[in-house]
Motif scaffolding. Sequence first.
Motif, PDB file in Angstrom:
ATOM      1  N   GLU A   1     128.811 -20.421 -37.122  1.00 45.80           N
ATOM      2  CA  GLU A   1     129.905 -20.939 -36.289  1.00 45.80           C
ATOM      3  C   GLU A   1     131.257 -20.928 -37.015  1.00 45.80           C
TER       4      GLU A   1
ATOM      5  N   ALA B   1     132.551 -20.016 -29.630  1.00 51.23           N
ATOM      6  CA  ALA B   1     133.926 -20.516 -29.722  1.00 51.23           C
ATOM      7  C   ALA B   1     134.727 -19.791 -30.805  1.00 51.23           C
TER       8      ALA B   1
ATOM      9  N   ARG C   1     136.934 -17.278 -32.866  1.00 50.19           N
ATOM     10  CA  ARG C   1     138.032 -16.351 -32.571  1.00 50.19           C
ATOM     11  C   ARG C   1     137.841 -15.093 -33.416  1.00 50.19           C
TER      12      ARG C   1
END
Length: 209
Positions: A51, A79, A81
């Motif tokens: 993550e 999540a 980027r």
Amino acid sequence: MTEPAIRVLIADDHPIVRDGLRGMFAGEARFEVIGEAADGEQAVALARILEPAVVLMDLRMPRMDGVTAIRRMAELGLATRVLVLTTYDTESEVLPAIEAGATGYLLKDAPSGDLMRAVEAAARGDAVLSPTVAMRLMGRLRETESPLSARELEVLRLIASGATNRDAAVRLFISEATVKTHVLHIYSKLDVNDRAAAVAVGFQRGLLE
């Protein structure tokens, strides 16, 4: 209270590039390199487990290329980027990456300071583009803007459907002479000499569906 370090995953098939990037971030407390991937498939797998806030993604890699990896991460709802870091700035490389969901696109010759600021911006969700990439995208946008008026577009669509000037005149409730004038304007604006070429360019530019 200091902000937590930005967690970065490096995805590049060249060990020297990965080592260089890791070394660059190692001296900066505001970043933490939490993993490295040698291909897109590994990048997706590590992104799911670790993550990271930002993935530095090369585009041309074995097993799974960068664009496919970016698209896969988006499909998984991660999540993370993605900041593309590559040597290629051609339209065929840039557009698919942006469309797949990349937050930014930088070239590998970017100064280290620019790269770090880009990672910080990407972590915030801000779009980041190298100057040359931004110019290419702006050029593409200008190309896709319709050079034709609304009436000329109507005439072009009728031409594409096989309508004659007389047919178009009846459909649009205007004179055949006016249709001919519109056709000449279309030829001039699209830089073509006949109906077939006008239709072909219309499809190329996205004026026709």
